[in-house]
Design a protein around this motif. Structure first.
Motif, PDB file in Angstrom:
ATOM      1  N   GLY A 160       0.819  -1.202   0.000  1.00 34.53           N
ATOM      2  CA  GLY A 160       0.000   0.000   0.000  1.00 34.53           C
ATOM      3  C   GLY A 160       0.851   1.249   0.000  1.00 34.53           C
ATOM      4  N   ASP A 161       0.180   2.396  -0.143  1.00 34.37           N
ATOM      5  CA  ASP A 161       0.893   3.676  -0.143  1.00 34.37           C
ATOM      6  C   ASP A 161       1.465   3.969   1.235  1.00 34.37           C
ATOM      7  N   SER A 162       2.646   4.586   1.259  1.00 38.72           N
ATOM      8  CA  SER A 162       3.296   4.897   2.540  1.00 38.72           C
ATOM      9  C   SER A 162       4.292   6.032   2.375  1.00 38.72           C
ATOM     10  N   VAL A 163       4.631   6.628   3.510  1.00 39.60           N
ATOM     11  CA  VAL A 163       5.629   7.703   3.564  1.00 39.60           C
ATOM     12  C   VAL A 163       6.615   7.380   4.674  1.00 39.60           C
ATOM     13  N   THR A 164       7.882   7.546   4.390  1.00 41.96           N
ATOM     14  CA  THR A 164       8.920   7.263   5.385  1.00 41.96           C
ATOM     15  C   THR A 164       9.786   8.492   5.611  1.00 41.96           C
ATOM     16  N   GLN A 165       9.879   8.892   6.856  1.00 36.92           N
ATOM     17  CA  GLN A 165      10.825   9.927   7.264  1.00 36.92           C
ATOM     18  C   GLN A 165      11.779   9.252   8.234  1.00 36.92           C
ATOM     19  N   THR A 166      13.020   9.130   7.838  1.00 31.92           N
ATOM     20  CA  THR A 166      13.958   8.314   8.608  1.00 31.92           C
ATOM     21  C   THR A 166      14.503   9.009   9.843  1.00 31.92           C
ATOM     22  N   GLU A 167      14.521  10.343   9.833  1.00 34.08           N
ATOM     23  CA  GLU A 167      15.098  11.068  10.971  1.00 34.08           C
ATOM     24  C   GLU A 167      14.000  11.523  11.919  1.00 34.08           C
ATOM     25  N   GLY A 168      14.093  11.090  13.152  1.00 39.90           N
ATOM     26  CA  GLY A 168      13.124  11.558  14.129  1.00 39.90           C
ATOM     27  C   GLY A 168      13.496  12.921  14.677  1.00 39.90           C
ATOM     28  N   LEU A 169      14.800  13.168  14.775  1.00 38.60           N
ATOM     29  CA  LEU A 169      15.289  14.422  15.342  1.00 38.60           C
ATOM     30  C   LEU A 169      16.519  14.878  14.559  1.00 38.60           C
ATOM     31  N   VAL A 170      16.496  16.151  14.166  1.00 36.84           N
ATOM     32  CA  VAL A 170      17.657  16.754  13.515  1.00 36.84           C
ATOM     33  C   VAL A 170      17.994  18.033  14.278  1.00 36.84           C
ATOM     34  N   THR A 171      19.232  18.120  14.724  1.00 33.26           N
ATOM     35  CA  THR A 171      19.690  19.311  15.454  1.00 33.26           C
ATOM     36  C   THR A 171      20.814  19.967  14.657  1.00 33.26           C
ATOM     37  N   LEU A 172      20.644  21.250  14.386  1.00 35.29           N
ATOM     38  CA  LEU A 172      21.604  21.987  13.570  1.00 35.29           C
ATOM     39  C   LEU A 172      21.933  23.334  14.200  1.00 35.29           C
ATOM     40  N   THR A 173      23.053  23.860  13.793  1.00 36.34           N
ATOM     41  CA  THR A 173      23.429  25.213  14.196  1.00 36.34           C
ATOM     42  C   THR A 173      22.894  26.205  13.167  1.00 36.34           C
ATOM     43  N   GLU A 174      22.424  27.324  13.652  1.00 39.68           N
ATOM     44  CA  GLU A 174      21.905  28.392  12.791  1.00 39.68           C
ATOM     45  C   GLU A 174      22.895  28.688  11.671  1.00 39.68           C
ATOM     46  N   GLY A 175      22.360  28.852  10.452  1.00 43.38           N
ATOM     47  CA  GLY A 175      23.199  29.194   9.310  1.00 43.38           C
ATOM     48  C   GLY A 175      23.638  28.009   8.476  1.00 43.38           C
TER      49      GLY A 175
END
Lengths: 114, 110
Positions: free
Chosen positions: B1-16
């Motif tokens: 069936g149709d599905s969507v996968t987002q592998t990253e639960g959390l992404v932390t980045l520095t501004e810029g």
């Protein structure tokens, strides 16, 4: 243009109590959705209507949950006997029923069942 | 069936720094995808939607390109801002419903 309106914003219940949520979609939007969003999870579809007709309620816990949209405009979602596991935000969304049309969400009702 | 996968639960980045949030999908028919953003205590709002003519949608500095060959619709931004901190959901339109990914929480630090 007014957005999707939901009330109440918050509800706190004891287990076994009943509660109703109300949604007023954007004028002219014929499709209305109810989603359940538990804390830290994505929205999960409960039921959706096209005009007054239920199109899909397969995810609605039918023994305690019910939803109506009698005139194809406003909608009410009711939980007859709330359980702690029902604690979540209940989101209403509407769209104009064309393929690939975006959904507009209300602010939601945050339900806590103690 | 149709599905969507987002592998990253959390992404932390520095501004810029640049942002890239992954989204892959499985679709029975010609895919139509959305990115929704949900800020704290707010409802989800549409950020981007895919076009059928291979145009690249852009909004608030974010863009995404639908790649049918890899079944992907990754969200990108060249330079993250503090105000970009939010939950991001990729969603697939299927039978007039939306199939949602599990979401990626993006935290931008100074």
């Amino acid at each position: 243009e007014a957005g999707v309106t939901q009330s109440p914003r918050y509800a706190v219940l004891q287990e076994g109590q009943a509660v109703s949520f109300w949604c007023d979609p954007i004028s002219g939007h014929d499709t209305l959705y109810w989603y359940q969003q538990p804390r830290d999870q994505g929205p999960q579809l409960l039921v959706y209507f096209r005009d007054e007709a239920v199109i899909d309620n397969s995810q609605l816990p039918s023994d305690r949950f019910s939803a109506v949209r009698p005139k194809g405009t406003n909608s009410t979602l009711k939980i007859q006997s709330a359980k702690q596991g029902d604690t979540a935000t209940y989101l209403c969304a509407s769209s104009f029923d064309r393929e690939n049309e975006r959904l507009f969400f209300g602010h939601g009702t945050k339900l806590s069942v103690l | 069936g149709d599905s969507v996968t987002q592998t990253e639960g959390l992404v932390t980045l520095t501004e810029g720094l640049p942002v890239m949030l992954n989204c892959t999908y499985q679709s029975t028919y010609s895919p139509f995808l959305f990115w929704y953003v949900q800020h704290l205590n707010e409802a989800p709002k549409l950020l981007l939607k895919s076009f059928t003519d291979n145009k690249r949608p852009e909004h608030q500095g974010f863009h995404a390109t639908l790649h049918k060959s890899s079944s992907s619709f990754h969200l990108q931004k060249s330079s993250a801002q503090l105000s970009d901190s939010a939950l991001y959901y990729c969603a697939l339109r299927s039978n007039y419903q939306l199939i949602w990914g599990s979401g990626t929480k993006l935290i931008i630090k100074p």
